[in-house]
Write a protein that holds these residues in place. Sequence first.
Motif, mmCIF file in Angstrom:
data_model
loop_
_atom_site.group_PDB
_atom_site.id
_atom_site.type_symbol
_atom_site.label_atom_id
_atom_site.label_comp_id
_atom_site.label_asym_id
_atom_site.label_seq_id
_atom_site.Cartn_x
_atom_site.Cartn_y
_atom_site.Cartn_z
ATOM 1 N N UNK A 8 -5.163 8.650 0.083
ATOM 2 C CA UNK A 8 -4.985 7.244 0.452
ATOM 3 C C UNK A 8 -4.059 6.645 -0.615
ATOM 4 N N UNK A 9 -2.728 6.756 -0.417
ATOM 5 C CA UNK A 9 -1.788 6.247 -1.419
ATOM 6 C C UNK A 9 -1.755 4.729 -1.470
ATOM 7 N N UNK A 10 -1.094 4.235 -2.490
ATOM 8 C CA UNK A 10 -0.890 2.806 -2.632
ATOM 9 C C UNK A 10 0.509 2.412 -2.201
ATOM 10 N N UNK A 11 0.975 1.330 -2.767
ATOM 11 C CA UNK A 11 2.285 0.775 -2.463
ATOM 12 C C UNK A 11 3.357 1.852 -2.484
ATOM 13 N N UNK A 12 4.210 1.870 -1.482
ATOM 14 C CA UNK A 12 5.350 2.782 -1.351
ATOM 15 C C UNK A 12 4.936 4.226 -1.094
ATOM 16 N N UNK A 13 3.665 4.451 -0.765
ATOM 17 C CA UNK A 13 3.125 5.794 -0.574
ATOM 18 C C UNK A 13 3.260 6.556 -1.888
ATOM 19 N N UNK A 14 3.294 7.846 -1.864
ATOM 20 C CA UNK A 14 3.441 8.627 -3.092
ATOM 21 C C UNK A 14 4.631 9.545 -2.915
ATOM 22 N N UNK A 15 5.600 9.418 -3.805
ATOM 23 C CA UNK A 15 6.833 10.186 -3.685
ATOM 24 C C UNK A 15 6.654 11.663 -3.996
ATOM 25 N N UNK A 16 7.745 12.421 -3.985
ATOM 26 C CA UNK A 16 7.679 13.874 -4.133
ATOM 27 C C UNK A 16 7.147 14.359 -5.477
ATOM 28 N N UNK A 17 7.245 13.559 -6.535
ATOM 29 C CA UNK A 17 6.766 13.964 -7.857
ATOM 30 C C UNK A 17 5.355 13.471 -8.167
ATOM 31 N N UNK A 18 4.742 12.778 -7.218
ATOM 32 C CA UNK A 18 3.398 12.230 -7.413
ATOM 33 C C UNK A 18 2.362 13.325 -7.199
ATOM 34 N N UNK A 19 1.310 13.325 -7.984
ATOM 35 C CA UNK A 19 0.275 14.351 -7.875
ATOM 36 C C UNK A 19 -0.359 14.412 -6.485
ATOM 37 N N UNK A 20 -0.466 13.280 -5.783
ATOM 38 C CA UNK A 20 -1.033 13.324 -4.428
ATOM 39 C C UNK A 20 -0.166 14.187 -3.514
ATOM 40 N N UNK A 21 1.135 13.977 -3.583
ATOM 41 C CA UNK A 21 2.066 14.755 -2.760
ATOM 42 C C UNK A 21 2.041 16.226 -3.157
ATOM 43 N N UNK A 22 2.013 16.485 -4.445
ATOM 44 C CA UNK A 22 1.978 17.869 -4.934
ATOM 45 C C UNK A 22 0.713 18.566 -4.449
ATOM 46 N N UNK A 23 -0.431 17.889 -4.511
ATOM 47 C CA UNK A 23 -1.681 18.501 -4.038
ATOM 48 C C UNK A 23 -1.599 18.806 -2.538
ATOM 49 N N UNK A 24 -0.990 17.915 -1.778
ATOM 50 C CA UNK A 24 -0.835 18.173 -0.336
ATOM 51 C C UNK A 24 0.009 19.422 -0.100
ATOM 52 N N UNK A 25 1.056 19.588 -0.907
ATOM 53 C CA UNK A 25 1.915 20.767 -0.766
ATOM 54 C C UNK A 25 1.191 22.036 -1.219
ATOM 55 N N UNK A 66 -7.848 8.405 -3.494
ATOM 56 C CA UNK A 66 -7.058 7.175 -3.443
ATOM 57 C C UNK A 66 -6.353 6.900 -4.760
ATOM 58 N N UNK A 67 -5.188 6.271 -4.650
ATOM 59 C CA UNK A 67 -4.428 5.863 -5.833
ATOM 60 C C UNK A 67 -4.008 4.409 -5.672
ATOM 61 N N UNK A 68 -4.135 3.636 -6.748
ATOM 62 C CA UNK A 68 -3.600 2.289 -6.848
ATOM 63 C C UNK A 68 -4.167 1.365 -5.757
ATOM 64 N N UNK A 69 -3.307 0.805 -4.933
ATOM 65 C CA UNK A 69 -3.773 -0.093 -3.876
ATOM 66 C C UNK A 69 -4.566 0.673 -2.814
ATOM 67 N N UNK A 70 -4.406 1.994 -2.789
ATOM 68 C CA UNK A 70 -5.244 2.816 -1.916
ATOM 69 C C UNK A 70 -6.715 2.708 -2.288
ATOM 70 N N UNK A 71 -7.005 2.527 -3.586
ATOM 71 C CA UNK A 71 -8.395 2.336 -4.025
ATOM 72 C C UNK A 71 -8.975 1.062 -3.418
ATOM 73 N N UNK A 72 -8.164 0.006 -3.416
ATOM 74 C CA UNK A 72 -8.624 -1.258 -2.827
ATOM 75 C C UNK A 72 -8.778 -1.118 -1.318
ATOM 76 N N UNK A 73 -7.923 -0.319 -0.698
ATOM 77 C CA UNK A 73 -8.048 -0.061 0.740
ATOM 78 C C UNK A 73 -9.381 0.617 1.027
ATOM 79 N N UNK A 74 -9.749 1.602 0.212
ATOM 80 C CA UNK A 74 -11.028 2.292 0.380
ATOM 81 C C UNK A 74 -12.191 1.325 0.168
#
Length: 190
Positions: A8-25, A66-74
């Motif tokens: 559950x990313x925050x603002x601007x989602x999570x780009x290619x160098x973000x740990x969320x994206x890396x974990x998905x890959x 969740x990260x950042x605003x994603x935490x508030x979304x949760x």
Amino acid sequence: MSIGFLNVPGLASSGPQHWQTIWEQQYPDIFSRVQQENWDWPVKDEWVPQLQKQIRELPGPTVLVAHSLGCMTVAHWAQEFASDKITGALLVAPADAELSKRLNFVVGFTPIPVKPLPFQSIVVASTNDIYAAIGRSRTFADNWGSEFINIGKKGHINAVSGLEDWPQGKEILEKLANYKLVSSEATRIA
């Protein structure tokens, strides 16, 4: 049934160098991502229902990551909805939608929920996060009934922090989920 993880990313989602994206890959069979219509203009009444839509479609037990605003979304999702599929939440660098002047354009995320989450959770925060003071992050954890982990000076715990695949975060997630991330799968820890 194996556990899954929903980012559950925050603002601007999570780009290619973000740990969320890396974990998905790294773990494409068990990690998925919430897809918001507009990542650059966060509106609670759009983001929370979208999270609910994707949770309804989950095939089995899932931990929210969740990260950042994603935490508030949760946190807002947990006030409005419930699902027995959600077994926990890793809430990393919660963005302070009430006090951060950098977030004055987000819509509807205040007041920040103070009710305990109905599942196990961990809040991970940094002492030099530009989007939330460490004391505020601890307050969020206390209010939500979450374990609190201060990881020191790691900025907003994002790609700019240079964490790459963030091994410490994986260890925290494994502890929360009681699963070991191995290759593209997760296996229950005996």
